[in-house]
Design a protein around this motif. Structure first.
Motif, PDB file in Angstrom:
ATOM      1  N   MET A 170       0.828  -1.199   0.000  1.00  0.00           N
ATOM      2  CA  MET A 170       0.000   0.000   0.000  1.00  0.00           C
ATOM      3  C   MET A 170       0.864   1.251   0.000  1.00  0.00           C
ATOM      4  SD  MET A 170      -3.095   0.728   2.635  1.00  0.00           S
ATOM      5  CE  MET A 170      -3.007   2.411   3.188  1.00  0.00           C
ATOM      6  N   VAL A 202       0.656   5.692   9.788  1.00  0.00           N
ATOM      7  CA  VAL A 202       0.976   4.400  10.400  1.00  0.00           C
ATOM      8  C   VAL A 202       1.276   3.429   9.265  1.00  0.00           C
ATOM      9  CG1 VAL A 202       0.009   2.477  11.677  1.00  0.00           C
ATOM     10  CG2 VAL A 202      -0.412   4.798  12.439  1.00  0.00           C
ATOM     11  N   LEU A 242       2.815  -0.445   7.791  1.00  0.00           N
ATOM     12  CA  LEU A 242       3.010  -1.867   8.047  1.00  0.00           C
ATOM     13  C   LEU A 242       4.081  -2.366   7.084  1.00  0.00           C
ATOM     14  CD1 LEU A 242      -0.607  -3.296   8.352  1.00  0.00           C
ATOM     15  CD2 LEU A 242       0.992  -2.811  10.169  1.00  0.00           C
ATOM     16  N   PRO A 243       4.748  -3.483   7.415  1.00  0.00           N
ATOM     17  CA  PRO A 243       5.727  -4.034   6.475  1.00  0.00           C
ATOM     18  C   PRO A 243       5.087  -4.281   5.106  1.00  0.00           C
ATOM     19  CG  PRO A 243       5.907  -5.142   8.579  1.00  0.00           C
ATOM     20  CD  PRO A 243       4.733  -4.227   8.685  1.00  0.00           C
ATOM     21  N   GLY A 244       5.824  -3.970   4.046  1.00  0.00           N
ATOM     22  CA  GLY A 244       5.317  -4.166   2.692  1.00  0.00           C
ATOM     23  C   GLY A 244       4.771  -2.899   2.069  1.00  0.00           C
ATOM     24  N   ASP A 245       4.581  -1.833   2.879  1.00  0.00           N
ATOM     25  CA  ASP A 245       4.138  -0.554   2.320  1.00  0.00           C
ATOM     26  C   ASP A 245       5.313   0.140   1.633  1.00  0.00           C
ATOM     27  OD1 ASP A 245       1.728  -1.051   3.429  1.00  0.00           O
ATOM     28  OD2 ASP A 245       1.982   0.267   5.145  1.00  0.00           O
ATOM     29  N   LYS A 271      13.856  -0.400   3.769  1.00  0.00           N
ATOM     30  CA  LYS A 271      14.836  -1.184   3.019  1.00  0.00           C
ATOM     31  C   LYS A 271      14.620  -0.966   1.534  1.00  0.00           C
ATOM     32  CE  LYS A 271      16.756  -5.816   2.832  1.00  0.00           C
ATOM     33  NZ  LYS A 271      18.141  -5.364   2.829  1.00  0.00           N
ATOM     34  N   GLU A 288      14.626  -1.934  -2.186  1.00  0.00           N
ATOM     35  CA  GLU A 288      14.631  -3.068  -3.106  1.00  0.00           C
ATOM     36  C   GLU A 288      14.699  -2.497  -4.506  1.00  0.00           C
ATOM     37  OE1 GLU A 288      11.759  -6.106  -2.322  1.00  0.00           O
ATOM     38  OE2 GLU A 288      12.211  -6.040  -0.193  1.00  0.00           O
ATOM     39  N   PHE A 335      10.895  -0.093   0.607  1.00  0.00           N
ATOM     40  CA  PHE A 335       9.797  -0.731   1.317  1.00  0.00           C
ATOM     41  C   PHE A 335       9.954  -0.583   2.819  1.00  0.00           C
ATOM     42  CE2 PHE A 335       9.234  -3.020  -2.691  1.00  0.00           C
ATOM     43  CZ  PHE A 335       7.848  -2.954  -2.800  1.00  0.00           C
ATOM     44  N   THR A 374       9.768  -2.119   6.530  1.00  0.00           N
ATOM     45  CA  THR A 374       9.943  -3.466   7.077  1.00  0.00           C
ATOM     46  C   THR A 374       9.469  -3.585   8.519  1.00  0.00           C
ATOM     47  OG1 THR A 374      12.178  -3.009   7.818  1.00  0.00           O
ATOM     48  CG2 THR A 374      11.951  -3.892   5.613  1.00  0.00           C
ATOM     49  N   LYS A 375       9.056  -2.482   9.123  1.00  0.00           N
ATOM     50  CA  LYS A 375       8.598  -2.555  10.514  1.00  0.00           C
ATOM     51  C   LYS A 375       7.287  -1.809  10.659  1.00  0.00           C
ATOM     52  CE  LYS A 375      13.106  -2.961  12.559  1.00  0.00           C
ATOM     53  NZ  LYS A 375      14.144  -2.369  13.394  1.00  0.00           N
ATOM     54  N   ALA A 376       6.512  -2.194  11.675  1.00  0.00           N
ATOM     55  CA  ALA A 376       5.245  -1.517  11.922  1.00  0.00           C
ATOM     56  C   ALA A 376       5.492  -0.321  12.825  1.00  0.00           C
ATOM     57  CB  ALA A 376       4.264  -2.476  12.584  1.00  0.00           C
ATOM     58  N   GLY A 377       4.964   0.827  12.451  1.00  0.00           N
ATOM     59  CA  GLY A 377       5.157   2.013  13.266  1.00  0.00           C
ATOM     60  C   GLY A 377       4.710   3.245  12.520  1.00  0.00           C
ATOM     61  N   VAL A 378       5.356   4.377  12.811  1.00  0.00           N
ATOM     62  CA  VAL A 378       5.003   5.634  12.156  1.00  0.00           C
ATOM     63  C   VAL A 378       6.182   6.061  11.285  1.00  0.00           C
ATOM     64  CG1 VAL A 378       4.293   8.008  12.519  1.00  0.00           C
ATOM     65  CG2 VAL A 378       3.601   6.273  14.142  1.00  0.00           C
ATOM     66  N   MET A 437      10.325  -7.312   8.334  1.00  0.00           N
ATOM     67  CA  MET A 437       9.492  -8.220   7.541  1.00  0.00           C
ATOM     68  C   MET A 437       9.325  -7.691   6.124  1.00  0.00           C
ATOM     69  SD  MET A 437       6.608  -8.839  10.401  1.00  0.00           S
ATOM     70  CE  MET A 437       5.542  -9.996   9.603  1.00  0.00           C
ATOM     71  N   ARG A 438       9.201  -8.628   5.170  1.00  0.00           N
ATOM     72  CA  ARG A 438       8.942  -8.237   3.780  1.00  0.00           C
ATOM     73  C   ARG A 438       7.532  -7.700   3.630  1.00  0.00           C
ATOM     74  NH1 ARG A 438      11.639 -12.860   2.985  1.00  0.00           N
ATOM     75  NH2 ARG A 438      13.705 -12.528   2.149  1.00  0.00           N
ATOM     76  N   HIS A 439       6.589  -8.386   4.247  1.00  0.00           N
ATOM     77  CA  HIS A 439       5.182  -8.009   4.134  1.00  0.00           C
ATOM     78  C   HIS A 439       4.469  -8.626   5.314  1.00  0.00           C
ATOM     79  CE1 HIS A 439       4.819 -12.134   2.809  1.00  0.00           C
ATOM     80  NE2 HIS A 439       5.688 -11.902   1.822  1.00  0.00           N
ATOM     81  N   SER A 492       0.694  -8.837   1.872  1.00  0.00           N
ATOM     82  CA  SER A 492       0.043  -7.531   1.813  1.00  0.00           C
ATOM     83  C   SER A 492       0.468  -6.722   0.597  1.00  0.00           C
ATOM     84  CB  SER A 492       0.357  -6.745   3.085  1.00  0.00           C
ATOM     85  OG  SER A 492       1.736  -6.510   3.166  1.00  0.00           O
ATOM     86  N   ARG A 493       1.524  -7.146  -0.095  1.00  0.00           N
ATOM     87  CA  ARG A 493       2.020  -6.311  -1.204  1.00  0.00           C
ATOM     88  C   ARG A 493       1.139  -6.441  -2.429  1.00  0.00           C
ATOM     89  NH1 ARG A 493       8.558  -6.564  -1.639  1.00  0.00           N
ATOM     90  NH2 ARG A 493       8.987  -5.822   0.468  1.00  0.00           N
ATOM     91  N   VAL A 511      -2.153  -1.423  15.045  1.00  0.00           N
ATOM     92  CA  VAL A 511      -0.851  -0.752  15.132  1.00  0.00           C
ATOM     93  C   VAL A 511      -1.057   0.736  15.401  1.00  0.00           C
ATOM     94  CG1 VAL A 511       1.223  -0.140  13.852  1.00  0.00           C
ATOM     95  CG2 VAL A 511       0.350  -2.453  13.741  1.00  0.00           C
ATOM     96  N   CYS A 516       0.516   2.910  18.353  1.00  0.00           N
ATOM     97  CA  CYS A 516       1.453   3.982  18.031  1.00  0.00           C
ATOM     98  C   CYS A 516       1.101   5.247  18.792  1.00  0.00           C
ATOM     99  CB  CYS A 516       1.442   4.277  16.542  1.00  0.00           C
ATOM    100  SG  CYS A 516       2.438   3.153  15.626  1.00  0.00           S
TER     101      CYS A 516
END
Lengths: 236, 219
Positions: A1, A8, A10-13, A34, A36, A41, A43-47, B131-133, B170-171, B211, B215
């Motif tokens: 996303m 906020v 999530l990993p993958g955004d 990270k 790519e 991308f 890799t961690k959940a947060g802000v 994590m990747r996703h 999720s990607r 989350v 936060c």
């Protein structure tokens, strides 16, 4: 996303702003991001945070320490092995600390460090493929505030709390230091060493720090006042 | 068609608490309907050199059922979860280390495996591992009349002719893991896949809400 700075995440955004800033100038990406092939991308959940002009990072919750070059850490000496000490800093493997990396140490003049001592040291080498290396001197060979921490009390907390109390905007240490004298060393590995004149004061500092984790700045100030009034009430 | 279904479609109510255990590096307790699972994540840790991997982190999953006695089906669940998590975690950032995931089943009223996977994902988010996703698991059942039921209740699972579980990333919403029981046709499987894929959005939104609420407290 797709996300924006301040959201906020999530990993993958991924964030387009990083790519657009990166097209114009160099971008610094911090923890939680990270690169790519096509995107940066999360890799961690947060802000997702940004500092102008071009630094990005993710502010996330964490308890387990991953060693990082240049950070100060509090470790416990586990073993003496030849000319190095093995120090537990809470990472996935123990860190090494050469006996020559103390102020004024020579091959003949060894520093006095025993197994079980608590050490405040700077991380000189940190790589995922190697064990971390610590030093107790700065680049001028002076010890500064690093070295063996004698007496006092060590406790663990989350890495966020360390970052919070060390941030210049946090009123916790400013309010506490006016109430009664104490010494404090905060390691970025989630360990805090404190030392005050009496046991009661030491515990009060510890409780104030642990209690500050989920409080706002104003609440921290009231809490410090409360603790100080309780403390003086009992002593007198 | 899928879009229309989803408008008033709801998953079973999900309730979650992160950082439930204060000693572990990351933990989460998740209730999906009446099924409740508690997951704790520890790592990266030092492990014995025989099980170290030079390239990536070694993942260890321990599933404890309510009865406490390990069974063959628990081993199967451990394997499914381990392989799902291996795709999700950036193991290459933590070579020669071990990551331990401990799962405790608390209540099982159908759909244990999807709940376990979702809870594991939340615990991993809480632990701060790269994590990747994220992954979301959705289950569906095929009843005797041939209707597909997304996120079935326990009674529906008991009477179903087939159950299918899917895990999506999720990607791109790609299928990460799929497992099924019973007999069904290829067309049914494809339809179930698409409908579960659409339903996985609800799980991802739930992750984001959780989350976000944490936060606000921590950040």
């Amino acid at each position: 996303m797709k996300v924006k700075v301040g959201d906020v995440v999530l990993p993958g955004d991924y964030c387009d702003e990083i790519a657009s800033v990166g097209a114009k100038s160099k971008v610094l990406i911090g923890p939680g991001l990270k690169k790519e092939i096509d995107h940066v991308f999360v890799t961690k959940a947060g802000v997702l945070k940004k500092r102008n002009p071009s630094t990005f990072w993710v502010d996330s919750y964490q308890k387990r320490y991953i060693p990082c070059r240049g950070e100060n850490a509090i470790g416990i000496v586990h073993q003496k092995a030849g000319d190095i000490y093995r120090v537990d800093i809470g990472g996935s493997c123990t860190a090494s600390l050469s006996y020559l990396s103390f102020e004024g140490a020579t091959k003949k003049n060894r520093p006095e460090v025993q197994i079980g001592d608590v050490i405040y040291a700077k991380i000189l080498v940190a790589s995922k493929d190697m064990e971390p290396e610590l030093v107790c001197v700065d680049s001028h060979g002076k010890k500064g505030c690093l070295g063996v921490l004698s007496d006092g009390f060590v406790f663990k907390c989350s890495l966020n709390l360390i970052r919070k109390i060390l941030s210049p905007s946090c009123p916790l240490l400013d309010s506490l230091k006016n109430e009664w004298p104490f010494e404090l060393a905060a390691g970025m590995n989630g360990r805090i060493w404190i030392k005050a004149n009496t046991l009661r004061e030491t515990i009060a500092v510890g409780n104030a720090i642990l209690g500050a984790e989920y409080l706002s700045d104003d609440e921290i100030k009231t809490m410090c006042n409360n603790i100080a009034s309780i403390l003086t009430g009992h002593i007198s | 068609m899928v879009e229309e279904d989803l408008k008033d479609f709801k998953l079973k109510p999900m309730k979650c608490e992160l950082n439930f255990l204060n000693k572990s590096d990351g933990s989460a307790i998740l209730a999906q309907g009446e099924t409740v699972v508690l997951v704790s994540v520890n790592g990266p840790l030092d492990i014995k050199s025989t099980s170290q991997n030079m390239e990536k982190a070694t993942l260890e999953v321990i599933f404890s059922s309510k009865g406490g006695k390990p069974t063959v089906s628990d081993r199967f669940k451990e394997n499914v979860i381990r392989q799902t998590c291996e795709t999700a975690i950036f193991g290459c950032l933590y070579p020669r280390t071990g990551i331990t995931i401990t799962i405790q089943e608390l209540e099982d009223y159908g759909g244990l495996l999807p709940t376990t996977i979702n809870c594991t994902c939340l615990a991993l988010l809480n632990s701060g591992l790269a994590m990747r996703h994220v992954v979301a698991a959705v289950g569906c059942a095929l009843d005797e009349a041939g209707n597909l039921i997304i996120d079935p209740t326990n009674d529906q699972i008991q009477t179903a002719t087939a159950t299918m579980y899917f895990v999506f990333d999720s990607r791109e919403k790609n299928l990460v893991t799929g497992f099924s029981t019973g007999t069904f046709g290829e067309g049914v499987y494809d339809e179930a896949l698409e409908r579960c894929r659409a339903a996985s959005d609800l799980v991802f939104n739930f992750y984001r809400d959780i989350v976000a609420s944490y936060c606000n407290v921590i950040g």
